[in-house]
Design a protein around this motif. Structure first.
Motif, mmCIF file in Angstrom:
data_model
loop_
_atom_site.group_PDB
_atom_site.id
_atom_site.type_symbol
_atom_site.label_atom_id
_atom_site.label_comp_id
_atom_site.label_asym_id
_atom_site.label_seq_id
_atom_site.Cartn_x
_atom_site.Cartn_y
_atom_site.Cartn_z
ATOM 1 N N ILE A 52 0.839 -1.200 0.000
ATOM 2 C CA ILE A 52 0.000 0.000 0.000
ATOM 3 C C ILE A 52 0.875 1.251 0.000
ATOM 4 N N ASP A 53 0.583 2.161 -0.897
ATOM 5 C CA ASP A 53 1.313 3.424 -0.989
ATOM 6 C C ASP A 53 0.494 4.495 -0.282
ATOM 7 N N CYS A 54 0.918 4.864 0.920
ATOM 8 C CA CYS A 54 0.176 5.850 1.711
ATOM 9 C C CYS A 54 0.882 7.199 1.707
ATOM 10 N N ASN A 55 0.105 8.267 1.778
ATOM 11 C CA ASN A 55 0.669 9.582 2.035
ATOM 12 C C ASN A 55 0.281 9.995 3.451
ATOM 13 N N TYR A 56 0.976 10.998 3.971
ATOM 14 C CA TYR A 56 0.765 11.409 5.358
ATOM 15 C C TYR A 56 0.680 12.927 5.434
ATOM 16 N N VAL A 57 -0.131 13.407 6.354
ATOM 17 C CA VAL A 57 -0.242 14.849 6.538
ATOM 18 C C VAL A 57 0.858 15.335 7.465
ATOM 19 N N ASP A 58 1.202 16.608 7.334
ATOM 20 C CA ASP A 58 2.177 17.226 8.225
ATOM 21 C C ASP A 58 1.509 17.532 9.549
ATOM 22 N N TYR A 86 -5.692 5.719 5.234
ATOM 23 C CA TYR A 86 -6.186 4.851 6.306
ATOM 24 C C TYR A 86 -7.534 5.349 6.812
ATOM 25 N N MET A 87 -7.703 6.679 6.873
ATOM 26 C CA MET A 87 -8.990 7.228 7.291
ATOM 27 C C MET A 87 -10.099 6.812 6.323
ATOM 28 N N GLN A 88 -9.780 6.775 5.032
ATOM 29 C CA GLN A 88 -10.767 6.353 4.038
ATOM 30 C C GLN A 88 -11.073 4.861 4.160
ATOM 31 N N MET A 89 -10.066 4.067 4.495
ATOM 32 C CA MET A 89 -10.277 2.622 4.649
ATOM 33 C C MET A 89 -11.301 2.301 5.724
ATOM 34 N N ILE A 90 -11.332 3.126 6.778
ATOM 35 C CA ILE A 90 -12.255 2.860 7.887
ATOM 36 C C ILE A 90 -13.494 3.752 7.793
ATOM 37 N N ASP A 91 -13.666 4.383 6.625
ATOM 38 C CA ASP A 91 -14.838 5.235 6.371
ATOM 39 C C ASP A 91 -14.938 6.407 7.345
ATOM 40 N N CYS A 92 -13.780 6.972 7.665
ATOM 41 C CA CYS A 92 -13.734 8.151 8.530
ATOM 42 C C CYS A 92 -13.034 9.319 7.840
ATOM 43 N N GLY A 93 -13.083 9.336 6.527
ATOM 44 C CA GLY A 93 -12.472 10.432 5.795
ATOM 45 C C GLY A 93 -12.722 10.314 4.311
ATOM 46 N N LYS A 94 -12.963 11.436 3.675
ATOM 47 C CA LYS A 94 -13.203 11.453 2.232
ATOM 48 C C LYS A 94 -12.103 12.169 1.463
ATOM 49 N N ASN A 95 -11.411 13.077 2.139
ATOM 50 C CA ASN A 95 -10.380 13.850 1.471
ATOM 51 C C ASN A 95 -9.091 13.051 1.355
ATOM 52 N N ALA A 96 -8.483 13.057 0.185
ATOM 53 C CA ALA A 96 -7.305 12.226 -0.080
ATOM 54 C C ALA A 96 -6.007 12.835 0.389
ATOM 55 N N ASP A 97 -6.001 14.121 0.774
ATOM 56 C CA ASP A 97 -4.712 14.721 1.153
ATOM 57 C C ASP A 97 -4.789 15.640 2.361
ATOM 58 N N GLU A 98 -5.852 15.541 3.175
ATOM 59 C CA GLU A 98 -5.886 16.329 4.396
ATOM 60 C C GLU A 98 -6.754 15.652 5.460
ATOM 61 N N ILE A 99 -6.480 16.001 6.697
ATOM 62 C CA ILE A 99 -7.238 15.482 7.843
ATOM 63 C C ILE A 99 -7.512 16.646 8.787
ATOM 64 N N ALA A 118 -4.629 19.568 8.889
ATOM 65 C CA ALA A 118 -3.301 19.133 8.447
ATOM 66 C C ALA A 118 -3.393 18.613 7.024
ATOM 67 N N LYS A 119 -2.445 19.025 6.189
ATOM 68 C CA LYS A 119 -2.479 18.648 4.782
ATOM 69 C C LYS A 119 -1.295 17.755 4.425
ATOM 70 N N PHE A 120 -1.429 17.104 3.268
ATOM 71 C CA PHE A 120 -0.424 16.177 2.776
ATOM 72 C C PHE A 120 0.969 16.795 2.839
ATOM 73 N N GLY A 121 1.920 16.003 3.338
ATOM 74 C CA GLY A 121 3.292 16.493 3.393
ATOM 75 C C GLY A 121 4.297 15.396 3.147
ATOM 76 N N ASN A 122 4.581 14.604 4.183
ATOM 77 C CA ASN A 122 5.624 13.589 4.126
ATOM 78 C C ASN A 122 5.094 12.311 3.490
ATOM 79 N N LYS A 123 5.532 12.022 2.272
ATOM 80 C CA LYS A 123 4.970 10.889 1.536
ATOM 81 C C LYS A 123 5.232 9.555 2.219
ATOM 82 N N ASN A 124 6.466 9.334 2.680
ATOM 83 C CA ASN A 124 6.764 8.018 3.247
ATOM 84 C C ASN A 124 6.346 7.895 4.708
ATOM 85 N N GLY A 125 6.313 9.002 5.426
ATOM 86 C CA GLY A 125 5.775 8.979 6.777
ATOM 87 C C GLY A 125 6.575 8.179 7.786
ATOM 88 N N LYS A 126 7.819 7.825 7.481
ATOM 89 C CA LYS A 126 8.592 7.024 8.424
ATOM 90 C C LYS A 126 8.916 7.854 9.658
#
Length: 344
Positions: A70-76, A138-151, A163-171
């Motif tokens: 799974i290729d996930c993105n993460y918000v800052d 992950y928020m979309q997977m559990i039906d707790c989010g519709k936006n693909a790049d912010e939370i 918070a908006k998309f920032g760190n792609k790998n999120g490590k």
């Protein structure tokens, strides 16, 4: 390869390669869950297909058995865990999170836990705070989010943090050196951060310890080994430090937390057994009995892992487990999640 073929091949591969895949769930019960998923597998979108796979992997209750396709993105967002509460940083203060995208934090956490393979809740909460609660996917997977790049995080005092998309790998700990040291308390205490059980290229751990020996002509009164957020690697890397501490009878302490995992917990066991170290902090992310020595598999370009060995870090052996441990340590006189001697 269609989805049904892919799913069946993935779990057949796991079954053939894991030393004891059905240690927590029976094969029959797992297949019932898998069959339910296969009934809808061609009717769902890609995000819920990936979420369904994660839920199946989580049923094994083995934190080393993971699906990496799974290729996930993460918000800052800077989020920390205190006990089982989540706090997000806004300006110069941390605010306790009450809701995520309008959903109660308690409900979000329970749904996210269904996506995570874990043996201890401490590991699940750690991953949620560092990765899962920061991922729109992950928020979309559990039906707790519709936006693909912010939370949107709703906090206890009524403030909201978008918070908006920032760190792609999120490590979580990718920029932290595998090991480093400094002197504390007027050169009386040696502090060592041991954040990864691996050798730094061109500066192996043996050389690191030799430099410490040369620097500390007068031995420290105590050594504090920080193993927080150490996700593991090779358990033998720490041996030169253990030998030096033991030979010189240096009083030793170890810092641990929910992110101390895999060979990171082996480091705790070794420090406890070899140097009689006092463990400080919070519960580790792993129990005293664990499967490990992971194998990597690839099917249709998607990766996942299985375990080929079983380890015991406790003197409380379980006769019901009919698998010979590859490694036994008597560091802990209890079974279950590894706990600190002093909780901080």
């Amino acid at each position: 390869m269609n989805r049904t073929e892919f799913v069946n091949k993935v779990f057949k591969t796991l079954e053939e390669n894991h030393i004891n895949l059905y240690h927590d769930i029976s094969k029959e019960d797992f297949n019932k869950q898998k069959d339910k998923f296969l009934e809808i597998v061609d009717k769902i979108d890609q995000i819920h297909f990936e979420g369904g796979l994660l839920k199946l992997f989580a049923l094994f209750k083995d934190a080393h058995v993971n699906y990496w396709g799974i290729d996930c993105n993460y918000v800052d967002a800077s989020i920390i865990l205190v006990d089982k509460d989540f706090y997000i940083k806004k300006d110069d203060k941390f605010l306790r999170i009450d809701k995520v995208n309008g959903y109660k934090i308690k409900d979000v956490v329970e749904k996210l836990k269904q996506l995570i393979p874990y043996e201890t809740e401490s590991w699940a909460y750690h991953l949620i705070s560092t990765e899962y609660i920061r991922s729109p996917k992950y928020m979309q997977m559990i039906d707790c989010g519709k936006n693909a790049d912010e939370i949107e995080y709703h906090c206890e005092n009524g403030e909201d943090v978008m918070a908006k998309f920032g760190n792609k790998n999120g490590k979580f700990n990718e920029k932290i050196p595998a090991y480093e040291s400094l002197s504390m308390c007027e050169n009386k205490v040696l502090y060592i951060r041991y954040s990864q059980c691996r050798n730094i290229e061109d500066y192996p751990f043996t050389m690191f310890i030799e430099d410490i020996k040369r620097e500390w002509k007068v031995l420290p009164k105590a050594c504090l080994v920080d193993v927080r957020n150490n996700y593991g690697g090779s358990d033998v890397v720490i041996n030169p430090l253990l030998q030096w501490l033991k030979e010189n009878n240096i009083k030793t302490y170890a810092l641990m937390n929910e992110g101390t995992f895999s060979s990171g917990t082996f480091a705790l066991a070794s420090l406890k057994e070899e140097t009689k170290a006092t463990l400080l902090g919070t519960e580790a992310g792993q129990p005293t009995r664990v499967y490990g020595n992971i194998q990597y598999h690839m099917i249709d370009g998607k990766g996942f892992t299985s375990c080929e060995r079983y380890f015991e870090l406790t003197s409380c052996h379980d006769e019901k487990i009919h698998i010979k441990p590859f490694y036994i340590s008597n560091a802990f006189n209890y079974a279950g999640v590894i706990k600190p001697d002093v909780k901080i």
